[in-house]
Design an enzyme around this catalytic site. Structure first.
Site, PDB file in Angstrom:
ATOM      1  N   LYS A 129       0.860  -1.196   0.000  1.00 48.70           N
ATOM      2  CA  LYS A 129       0.000   0.000   0.000  1.00 48.70           C
ATOM      3  C   LYS A 129       0.888   1.235   0.000  1.00 48.70           C
ATOM      4  CE  LYS A 129      -4.423   1.051   0.195  1.00 48.70           C
ATOM      5  NZ  LYS A 129      -5.598   0.232  -0.184  1.00 48.70           N
ATOM      6  N   ASP A 169      -7.126   4.341  -4.380  1.00 53.27           N
ATOM      7  CA  ASP A 169      -7.782   4.203  -3.075  1.00 53.27           C
ATOM      8  C   ASP A 169      -8.385   5.587  -2.828  1.00 53.27           C
ATOM      9  OD1 ASP A 169      -7.869   2.196  -0.602  1.00 53.27           O
ATOM     10  OD2 ASP A 169      -7.566   4.160   0.262  1.00 53.27           O
TER      11      ASP A 169
HETATM   12  P1  NDP Z   1     -13.006   7.914  -2.887  1.00 48.81           P
HETATM   13  O1  NDP Z   1     -11.917   8.901  -2.701  1.00 48.81           O
HETATM   14  O2  NDP Z   1     -13.579   7.692  -4.226  1.00 48.81           O
HETATM   15  O3  NDP Z   1     -14.231   8.248  -1.912  1.00 48.81           O
HETATM   16  C1  NDP Z   1     -14.032   8.322  -0.545  1.00 48.81           C
HETATM   17  C2  NDP Z   1     -15.342   8.674   0.111  1.00 48.81           C
HETATM   18  O4  NDP Z   1     -15.220   8.506   1.515  1.00 48.81           O
HETATM   19  C3  NDP Z   1     -15.737  10.122  -0.123  1.00 48.81           C
HETATM   20  O5  NDP Z   1     -17.125  10.230  -0.101  1.00 48.81           O
HETATM   21  C4  NDP Z   1     -15.094  10.801   1.094  1.00 48.81           C
HETATM   22  O6  NDP Z   1     -15.700  12.033   1.421  1.00 48.81           O
HETATM   23  C5  NDP Z   1     -15.351   9.786   2.170  1.00 48.81           C
HETATM   24  N1  NDP Z   1     -14.296   9.924   3.181  1.00 48.81           N
HETATM   25  C6  NDP Z   1     -12.974   9.833   2.989  1.00 48.81           C
HETATM   26  N2  NDP Z   1     -12.293  10.068   4.127  1.00 48.81           N
HETATM   27  C7  NDP Z   1     -13.227  10.333   5.046  1.00 48.81           C
HETATM   28  C8  NDP Z   1     -13.152  10.658   6.407  1.00 48.81           C
HETATM   29  N3  NDP Z   1     -11.981  10.752   7.063  1.00 48.81           N
HETATM   30  N4  NDP Z   1     -14.341  10.845   7.054  1.00 48.81           N
HETATM   31  C9  NDP Z   1     -15.529  10.731   6.390  1.00 48.81           C
HETATM   32  N5  NDP Z   1     -15.649  10.420   5.093  1.00 48.81           N
HETATM   33  C10 NDP Z   1     -14.514  10.241   4.432  1.00 48.81           C
HETATM   34  O7  NDP Z   1     -12.439   6.548  -2.284  1.00 48.81           O
HETATM   35  P2  NDP Z   1     -12.981   5.062  -2.500  1.00 48.81           P
HETATM   36  O8  NDP Z   1     -14.440   5.042  -2.705  1.00 48.81           O
HETATM   37  O9  NDP Z   1     -12.088   4.420  -3.462  1.00 48.81           O
HETATM   38  O10 NDP Z   1     -12.622   4.425  -1.077  1.00 48.81           O
HETATM   39  C11 NDP Z   1     -13.559   4.323  -0.006  1.00 48.81           C
HETATM   40  C12 NDP Z   1     -13.118   3.242   0.953  1.00 48.81           C
HETATM   41  O11 NDP Z   1     -13.071   1.994   0.258  1.00 48.81           O
HETATM   42  C13 NDP Z   1     -11.727   3.423   1.565  1.00 48.81           C
HETATM   43  O12 NDP Z   1     -11.734   2.911   2.872  1.00 48.81           O
HETATM   44  C14 NDP Z   1     -10.844   2.541   0.684  1.00 48.81           C
HETATM   45  O13 NDP Z   1      -9.685   2.138   1.356  1.00 48.81           O
HETATM   46  C15 NDP Z   1     -11.791   1.389   0.422  1.00 48.81           C
HETATM   47  N6  NDP Z   1     -11.509   0.554  -0.724  1.00 48.81           N
HETATM   48  C16 NDP Z   1     -11.397   1.086  -1.970  1.00 48.81           C
HETATM   49  C17 NDP Z   1     -11.170   0.272  -3.050  1.00 48.81           C
HETATM   50  C18 NDP Z   1     -11.131   0.788  -4.435  1.00 48.81           C
HETATM   51  O14 NDP Z   1     -11.011  -0.028  -5.363  1.00 48.81           O
HETATM   52  N7  NDP Z   1     -11.242   2.073  -4.675  1.00 48.81           N
HETATM   53  C19 NDP Z   1     -10.985  -1.178  -2.882  1.00 48.81           C
HETATM   54  C20 NDP Z   1     -11.197  -1.639  -1.546  1.00 48.81           C
HETATM   55  C21 NDP Z   1     -11.431  -0.790  -0.517  1.00 48.81           C
HETATM   56  P3  NDP Z   1     -14.923  13.410   1.091  1.00 48.81           P
HETATM   57  O15 NDP Z   1     -15.067  13.592  -0.377  1.00 48.81           O
HETATM   58  O16 NDP Z   1     -15.621  14.417   1.907  1.00 48.81           O
HETATM   59  O17 NDP Z   1     -13.493  13.212   1.516  1.00 48.81           O
HETATM   60  O1  2IT Z   2      -8.015  -1.460  -0.604  1.00 50.47           O
HETATM   61  C1  2IT Z   2      -7.956  -1.950  -1.753  1.00 50.47           C
HETATM   62  O2  2IT Z   2      -8.067  -3.175  -1.921  1.00 50.47           O
HETATM   63  C2  2IT Z   2      -7.759  -1.062  -2.891  1.00 50.47           C
HETATM   64  N1  2IT Z   2      -7.713   0.149  -2.701  1.00 50.47           N
HETATM   65  C3  2IT Z   2      -7.611  -1.615  -4.270  1.00 50.47           C
HETATM   66  C4  2IT Z   2      -6.202  -2.065  -4.514  1.00 50.47           C
HETATM   67  C5  2IT Z   2      -5.891  -2.504  -5.926  1.00 50.47           C
HETATM   68  O3  2IT Z   2      -4.701  -2.815  -6.136  1.00 50.47           O
HETATM   69  O4  2IT Z   2      -6.758  -2.543  -6.792  1.00 50.47           O
END
Ligand code: NDP
Ligand code: 2IT
Length: 448
Positions: A129, A169
């Site tokens: 990561k 992420d």
């Molecule tokens: P994005 O940046 O697309 O969206 C993040 C969302 O979460 C936004 O709505 C953001 O709001 C909110 N958020 C972020 N930080 C905070 C905080 N400290 N408090 C409250 N809300 C918050 O990210 P993703 O959708 O990609 O990721 C969301 C979650 O999913 C994370 O935990 C990530 O690690 C996990 N994840 C993502 C994967 C992926 O493929 N993208 C895979 C597996 C897990 P704001 O805009 O106000 O910051």
């Molecule tokens: O938390 C996660 O699994 C991710 N943000 C996706 C990682 C990836 O390599 O697609």
């Protein structure tokens, strides 16, 4: 929960002492070590051969300065990180997070969890990561580009299609991946699959954008089906409004549920008629705006300031898809009081340990992050396969593989939990099943 195995208790204390102040990492390690107790009792070789001690220590930590020039001509300095945690079963794989809260402890917790998650996918990917304390919010495209180019200038020395393959992420989506890919290609004069989540015109995979949210719903549907239930007719609350939340909303709706709430770090919207996803996509994906704007155009919706209030909305299924520790004990109790049947984690570690206790003690079906959100990285691994083959698969082909992978993950978590006398505890099942494949590979490789 407290440790009963003294070796694991002492190892946990050592992790805390060696990684001072990195509370998210401590939390992630504790949760895994606790569920490995029955495994090490049955397999003392994991302790003798140092597998458990090794698995909590990253293979390599890269930490670097990221200088860039803002639109006013002022130099800005951020910190960059890449933690190459474990390569026992494949090249390091895991996302990059750009968020002001990022420090070594956040990247370590995410990298550690990624080891087990990636193992659960059944695909050959190790755990890693990275990220930065850079905040893309409010920055111009050109500022984001200059930052990404500087970040990649250093990162490019440490990654490669067969070494370490980053992805997105929080704060890292298609735009950022594009800028980083462009800079890597320029520096190395190589067109390789060094990043995943790429655009469809330059080696990205169909369905990667949707994969984490869709995969979360496939996992949840499998878990519900196993208990004679499904998404159909259910009321669902989803936190966040980013990549994962948007595509979880889409799939849950396709499966017959009504999603009534979404949020961001400022507040949440509740739309009793069901969220109009096209409007959310316009606000978040096109305008990069705030979820509050949804209520301006939807009279059926209410906006509330603050994030935790979203868990007071009565629902059958809760899918936290924003960030770590967003559901605490109190929110979990409120969900239970309001009759929640299932909680499945799209975000990484969104439930505190106390919240998980509440779910498990109240018969709530609980899909832990390592299993439930593995669809994103699984599809990243499918993107790597397509890049290696120099071929592109159709959306339906990738989506069908993703669905199969998520159903398998559910089945493997359920089976591992049962094998160790913890039937129905999918958090323990995910840790055990994810761990065993990595641990057996580490044993096979000797002391390295
Ligand atoms: P994005 O940046 O697309 O969206 C993040 C969302 O979460 C936004 O709505 C953001 O709001 C909110 N958020 C972020 N930080 C905070 C905080 N400290 N408090 C409250 N809300 C918050 O990210 P993703 O959708 O990609 O990721 C969301 C979650 O999913 C994370 O935990 C990530 O690690 C996990 N994840 C993502 C994967 C992926 O493929 N993208 C895979 C597996 C897990 P704001 O805009 O106000 O910051
Ligand atoms: O938390 C996660 O699994 C991710 N943000 C996706 C990682 C990836 O390599 O697609």
């Amino acid at each position: 929960m407290a440790f009963t195995n003294q070796y694991l208790a002492d190892l946990y204390d050592k992790v805390v002492a060696r990684n001072k102040g990195e509370v998210e990492f401590h939390q992630a390690v504790k949760e895994v070590l606790e569920s490995l107790e029955p495994v090490v009792e049955k397999h003392p070789e994991y302790i003798k051969m140092g597998v458990i001690d090794s698995i909590v220590e990253p293979e390599r930590i890269i930490k670097f300065r990221v200088p860039w020039v803002d639109d006013s001509g002022k130099v800005q300095i951020n910190r960059g990180f890449r933690i190459q945690f474990n390569s026992a079963i494949g090249p390091y794989k895991g996302g990059l997070r750009f968020h002001p809260s990022v420090y070594e402890g956040i990247i370590k917790f995410l990298g550690f969890e990624q080891i087990f998650k990636n193992s659960l996918t059944g695909l050959p990917i190790g755990g890693g990561k990275g990220g930065s304390d850079f905040d893309p919010k409010g920055k111009s495209d050109m500022e984001v580009m200059r930052f990404c180019q500087s970040f990649m200038t250093e990162l490019s020395k440490h990654i490669g299609a067969d070494t370490d393959v980053p992805a997105g992420d929080i704060g890292v989506g298609g735009r950022e991946i594009g800028y980083m890919f462009g800079q890597y290609k320029r520096l190395r004069n190589e067109f390789t699959g060094v990043l995943t989540g790429k655009g469809l015109t330059y080696g990205g995979s169909l369905a990667r954008t949707e994969a984490t949210g869709y995969g979360l719903c496939y996992f949840t549907e499998a878990m519900l089906n196993d208990h004679g239930d499904s998404f159909k007719g259910k009321t669902v609350v989803i936190s966040g409004s980013g990549n994962v939340a948007i595509y979880a909303t889409q799939k849950a709706t396709q499966l017959g549920a009504k999603v009534v709430a979404l949020s961001d770090s400022n507040g949440y919207v509740y739309d009793k008629d069901g969220i109009d996803l096209d409007a959310v996509k316009e606000i978040k994906e096109v305008k990069r705006g705030r979820i509050k704007e949804y209520a301006d155009t939807h009279p059926s919706a209410e906006y509330h300031e603050g994030c935790s209030g979203i868990w007071t909305i009565p629902c059958d299924i809760a899918l936290p898809c924003a960030t770590q520790n967003e559901i605490n004990e109190e929110s979990a109790k409120t969900l239970v009081k309001n009759g929640v049947k299932a909680v499945a984690e799209g975000a990484n570690m969104p439930s505190t340990p106390e919240a998980i206790e509440v779910y498990l003690n109240n018969g709530v079906l609980f899909g832990p992050a390592k299993a439930a959100n593995a669809g994103g990285v699984a599809t990243s691994a499918l993107e790597m396969s397509q890049n290696s083959q120099r071929l592109s698969w159709t959306f339906d082909e990738v989506d069908a593989k993703l669905k199969g992978i998520m159903e398998n993950i559910y089945a493997n978590c359920a089976a591992a939990a049962k094998e160790y006398g913890l039937e129905g505890n999918y958090a323990a099942g995910a840790n055990i099943a994810g761990f065993k494949k990595v641990a057996d590979s580490m044993l096979a490789h000797g002391v390295v």
